[in-house]
Design a protein around this motif. Structure first.
Motif, PDB file in Angstrom:
ATOM      1  N   UNK A 121       0.817  -1.214   0.000  1.00 46.09           N
ATOM      2  CA  UNK A 121       0.000   0.000   0.000  1.00 46.09           C
ATOM      3  C   UNK A 121       0.852   1.266   0.000  1.00 46.09           C
ATOM      4  N   UNK A 122       2.015   1.182  -0.641  1.00 45.48           N
ATOM      5  CA  UNK A 122       2.878   2.359  -0.754  1.00 45.48           C
ATOM      6  C   UNK A 122       2.179   3.460  -1.548  1.00 45.48           C
ATOM      7  N   UNK A 123       2.315   4.670  -1.076  1.00 45.39           N
ATOM      8  CA  UNK A 123       1.783   5.813  -1.827  1.00 45.39           C
ATOM      9  C   UNK A 123       2.741   6.992  -1.658  1.00 45.39           C
ATOM     10  N   UNK A 124       2.714   7.889  -2.590  1.00 44.81           N
ATOM     11  CA  UNK A 124       3.630   9.032  -2.609  1.00 44.81           C
ATOM     12  C   UNK A 124       2.829  10.313  -2.746  1.00 44.81           C
ATOM     13  N   UNK A 125       3.194  11.316  -1.970  1.00 46.12           N
ATOM     14  CA  UNK A 125       2.538  12.614  -2.086  1.00 46.12           C
ATOM     15  C   UNK A 125       3.579  13.724  -1.979  1.00 46.12           C
ATOM     16  N   UNK A 126       3.224  14.887  -2.415  1.00 47.39           N
ATOM     17  CA  UNK A 126       4.115  16.033  -2.323  1.00 47.39           C
ATOM     18  C   UNK A 126       3.864  16.799  -1.039  1.00 47.39           C
ATOM     19  N   UNK A 127       4.921  17.098  -0.301  1.00 50.19           N
ATOM     20  CA  UNK A 127       4.782  17.875   0.922  1.00 50.19           C
ATOM     21  C   UNK A 127       4.772  19.362   0.628  1.00 50.19           C
ATOM     22  N   UNK A 137       9.229  15.052  -1.292  1.00 46.03           N
ATOM     23  CA  UNK A 137       8.487  13.853  -1.650  1.00 46.03           C
ATOM     24  C   UNK A 137       8.296  12.998  -0.402  1.00 46.03           C
ATOM     25  N   UNK A 138       7.059  12.690  -0.062  1.00 51.94           N
ATOM     26  CA  UNK A 138       6.736  11.928   1.145  1.00 51.94           C
ATOM     27  C   UNK A 138       6.207  10.555   0.740  1.00 51.94           C
ATOM     28  N   UNK A 139       6.889   9.499   1.246  1.00 49.23           N
ATOM     29  CA  UNK A 139       6.482   8.113   0.974  1.00 49.23           C
ATOM     30  C   UNK A 139       5.752   7.577   2.191  1.00 49.23           C
ATOM     31  N   UNK A 140       4.584   7.024   1.982  1.00 53.96           N
ATOM     32  CA  UNK A 140       3.762   6.525   3.080  1.00 53.96           C
ATOM     33  C   UNK A 140       3.316   5.098   2.803  1.00 53.96           C
ATOM     34  N   UNK A 141       3.063   4.343   3.881  1.00 55.80           N
ATOM     35  CA  UNK A 141       2.519   2.995   3.780  1.00 55.80           C
ATOM     36  C   UNK A 141       1.746   2.725   5.052  1.00 55.80           C
ATOM     37  N   UNK A 142       0.703   1.936   4.963  1.00 55.93           N
ATOM     38  CA  UNK A 142      -0.122   1.661   6.138  1.00 55.93           C
ATOM     39  C   UNK A 142       0.616   0.926   7.236  1.00 55.93           C
ATOM     40  N   UNK A 143       1.792   0.277   6.880  1.00 52.20           N
ATOM     41  CA  UNK A 143       2.579  -0.398   7.909  1.00 52.20           C
ATOM     42  C   UNK A 143       3.302   0.585   8.817  1.00 52.20           C
ATOM     43  N   UNK A 144       3.459   1.795   8.322  1.00 46.98           N
ATOM     44  CA  UNK A 144       4.179   2.801   9.103  1.00 46.98           C
ATOM     45  C   UNK A 144       3.262   3.402  10.150  1.00 46.98           C
TER      46      UNK A 144
END
Length: 361
Positions: A121-127, A137-144
């Motif tokens: 469930x990796x996703x990337x968004x701009x900060x 660039x912010x990388x997020x995942x539900x495991x975090x």
């Protein structure tokens, strides 16, 4: 086969029939397309219906205001494909770089297929980019999972006329305890004080970031006038061994003795002022600017802590803790030798090291 077909004919759009897949994921598209700079739509297979999939190259629309992509950009895209990396699209914006009416997705986060298999469930968004031309660039995942926010001293505190007075009062109220323990205890009233006096600053920063984001969105959609740029800017550690010329050489006894001599209070103070004020703090949360600005109150105890090391050759366990970050030397770093360690140490340790380094010059 599909990837080779796409590369051979430099396809920007690809349609597949009879996919025989009920669900098509981003991972499936990345394996077919070779990179994740792609958009897609699909119709899942159901019963006699065997499924449809349409994939297209979103990078054709990644740049606005500067015309066609240069040759270097085409080479970069080919490198991404050769390395089998997935170039994730952003979930919250089209572009990451803005200048005037021009905007582009220069900044990217790329992942291996192994990464995507582990973090589905990796996703990337701009900060928020503040006054910079680039968005982080912010990388997020539900495991975090987020943890408690670490303490950090802020240079902006010294703009408040009552800050130094508060530090003096709290420091004296902590009594006679070890210097490093005292710094740790001081962080509690500092957090309280920050919340009481600077909580609105966080809200103001958020408001400015949202305002800049609105302007960026307008530019991304082709809306631009001469006032936008002005509006955007307005928001804004054997002592017998020495290192010389990269070679290891023995130092004489006299030089070793000089290294072990007790430093004077003035030598320690000079070492403190020789440290960069606003570099990232260690795990105690204090940068050297805080130590310098509060020297009148805490300088004597800081000096005693440094001299204590030269007297006992020992450091309190808390002072000997370092955080090490590994920064890649180049894009695509894979091995330890490709990484540059950056060590963030506590202020007392930093000054002891600075005293020794200054003596070895």
């Amino acid at each position: 086969m599909v990837k080779n077909l796409k590369n051979k004919h430099r396809l920007n759009l690809l349609g597949l029939i009879e996919t025989k897949r009920g669900i098509v994921t981003r991972y499936d598209v990345a394996r077919l397309w070779g990179e994740d700079g792609a958009g897609w739509e699909y119709v899942g297979s159901e019963g006699a219906s065997v499924g449809l999939l349409l994939i297209w190259d979103e990078s054709v629309e990644e740049r606005q205001g500067d015309g066609a992509l240069p040759r270097s950009a085409e080479d970069f895209k080919a490198w991404i494909q050769d390395m089998e990396l997935v170039d994730f699209p952003l979930t919250d914006r089209m572009f990451t770089w803005f200048r005037g009416r021009s905007c582009s997705r220069i900044d990217r986060a790329m992942f291996s297929l192994e990464w995507l298999e582990e973090f589905l469930e990796t996703r990337v968004r701009g900060g928020p980019r503040g006054l910079s031309d680039h968005c982080p660039i912010i990388v997020e995942d539900n495991k975090m999972r987020g943890g408690p926010r670490p303490f950090r001293s802020l240079d902006s505190w010294f703009t408040h006329e009552g800050f130094i007075r508060m530090v003096k009062e709290e420091w004296r109220g902590l009594g006679e305890i070890q210097f490093t323990d005292k710094l740790k205890a001081l962080s509690i009233p500092l957090r309280r004080w920050h919340k009481a006096n600077f909580s609105d600053m966080d809200k103001k920063i958020t408001t400015f970031e949202e305002e800049i984001k609105k302007i960026d969105d307008l530019v991304s959609n082709g809306v631009y006038d001469g006032t936008m740029e002005a509006r955007r800017k307005a928001l804004k550690h054997s002592p017998m061994v020495g290192f010389r010329d990269g070679l290891v050489g023995r130092i004489c006894q006299d030089e070793a003795v000089k290294l072990e001599m007790l430093p004077s209070a003035e030598e320690i103070r000079e070492a403190v002022w020789d440290c960069e004020s606003s570099k990232a703090p260690g795990c105690d949360g204090y940068n050297m600017n805080f130590i310098k600005r509060c020297w009148e109150e805490i300088g004597l105890e800081f000096t005693t802590a440094v001299i204590g090391f030269f007297q006992t050759s020992r450091l309190p366990a808390e002072s000997n803790i370092s955080w090490v970050a590994l920064a890649p030397k180049f894009v695509g770093a894979r091995e330890i030798k490709d990484l540059r360690p950056i060590s963030m140490v506590r202020c007392v340790y930093k000054v002891i090291s600075k005293v020794l380094v200054r003596r070895m010059r």
